[in-house]
Enzyme design. Sequence first.
Site, PDB file in Angstrom:
ATOM      1  N   PHE A  90       0.819  -1.217   0.000  1.00  0.00           N
ATOM      2  CA  PHE A  90       0.000   0.000   0.000  1.00  0.00           C
ATOM      3  C   PHE A  90       0.859   1.276   0.000  1.00  0.00           C
ATOM      4  CE2 PHE A  90      -1.810  -2.885   3.459  1.00  0.00           C
ATOM      5  CZ  PHE A  90      -2.252  -3.825   2.546  1.00  0.00           C
ATOM      6  N   CYS A  91       2.023   1.218  -0.637  1.00  0.00           N
ATOM      7  CA  CYS A  91       2.921   2.387  -0.716  1.00  0.00           C
ATOM      8  C   CYS A  91       3.354   2.854   0.675  1.00  0.00           C
ATOM      9  CB  CYS A  91       2.282   3.563  -1.446  1.00  0.00           C
ATOM     10  SG  CYS A  91       1.872   3.225  -3.143  1.00  0.00           S
ATOM     11  N   ASN A  92       3.261   2.000   1.677  1.00  0.00           N
ATOM     12  CA  ASN A  92       3.688   2.396   3.023  1.00  0.00           C
ATOM     13  C   ASN A  92       4.793   1.432   3.440  1.00  0.00           C
ATOM     14  OD1 ASN A  92       3.986   2.853   5.816  1.00  0.00           O
ATOM     15  ND2 ASN A  92       1.879   3.578   5.983  1.00  0.00           N
TER      16      ASN A  92
END
Length: 493
Positions: free
Chosen positions: A411-413
């Site tokens: 999740f791009c985290n």
Amino acid sequence: MSVLSAVPLPFASPRSPSRRQAEDAFLAAHPSFRETGLVDVLRETEYTQLDASGQVYLDYTGGSLYAESQLHDHMELLREAVYGNPHSANPTSSAATALVERARRSVLRYFNAPEHEYACIFTPNATGALRLVGEAYPFAQGDRFLATFDNHNSVNGIREFARARGARTSYVPLRRGDLRVPDSLLERYLDDAATGCHNLFAYPAQSNFSGVKHPLEWISLAHERGWDVIVDCAAFVPTNRLDLSVHKPDFVPISFYKMFGYPTGLGALIARRDALGRLQRPWFSGGTVVAANVQGDMVVPLSGHALFEDGTVNYLSIPAVEIGLRHIESIGIDRISKRVEMLGTWLIEALQRLEHSDGSPAVRIYGPTRWDRRGGTIALNFLHPDGRVVDERFVDRLAAAHQISVRTGCFCNSGAGETAFSLSRDTLIRAEFDEGMILDDYLRLIGMPTGGAVRVSLGLVTNFADVHRFIEFAREFRDVTHVPPGLPPRLAC
Ligand SMILES: Cc1ncc(COP(=O)(O)O)c(C=O)c1O
């Protein structure tokens, strides 16, 4: 038993006893859910495409959904007048300018941000807002950029601007388990502000990975110690009230499609005017200058929001922001918040109860497992009876077969994912993403048990049926011992 040979079971029909019993139990546990019934009505009148197509939408942290009336009102507005490029004084230009400025004021009003204190800069998205800050923050040798591990990569990217100009960058780690940062640990990092220098601290009000709500009280802790503060509110404002007259961060990036689904391609940087005054834009462009000439090499920049809106703003879509905000206000953000809390609590509890026949857990949740200072974004993995993680690509495939939309991956985290999957700094430093490798090779190298987690996120018009269908879906992973070969390679996270 393996799920492989099994055709996915049809879910309990809306009138099935199991669904009715579950709903009765839910309502008995959460009697005030009935007070949020307006959303159920809207679901039938304004979001008809969802149930008509049988979709279960559980990716609200990815993007929210739009009501039919938002489209209608926007189209009406465009039909009833003529709008030209706002960079002129002619009648059609003035009409567009009036709408853009009205929308700008409506954003500030919605967040209770006093106009003399805050400016609203329209951007393409939250990432665009973060980039504006990163590229113009006056980083220099001796300055600091501090961020929590839990941040979207669009915040992490600011470290590149900081480093390029000699600033020191550091990260505050998360506690394993609940994926929070203890206040005392944060304060130790904040105490390391460089005296007489520029210090910039960035964190999300709500994690797009774990749903953790990091305290807004950190803003004043940081200010007291000499930090400018970015509070990334992209995942927070869709289901929570943000009152900028109470909490006063310097920079707030948001994306409007995450709040009300339409329009896409628009976000904002809501920024304190005094903090904007400290930024130094690396260039100028059409729309950001009072005057510029070529032969005299002169440029006189505009100030406030105008200095940061490059070129022509999205003047036909910006009025739809005001319509979207009105839509949220007509429902009530507190009602949305409360509803997400009740449905989210129910979902988390059900997932935690899910066991294989041998009593082993069938689900692992990353982050808080009780509804305490968290939002409706739930990261999890399904587990095989022997404790191995079920490949998220298989989960994706099965979810798609049921018309369930969830997100899988990191999740791009990156930082929250690294903590959730216990990846150490040593491991990550040693592993090189060599030429010719694909993401799958790299994941194997760093010892990831799978490609990432499964993210279920609730939002604006989630109803009991959505959550119930996901719980039924989750039950299909009980006693699943292996997944089929031939899942597609992972190419990017
Ligand atoms: C917390 C957070 N910050 C920033 C972003 C980036 O938003 P956008 O892709 O709209 O620029 C996201 C997107 O998911 C997010 O969840």
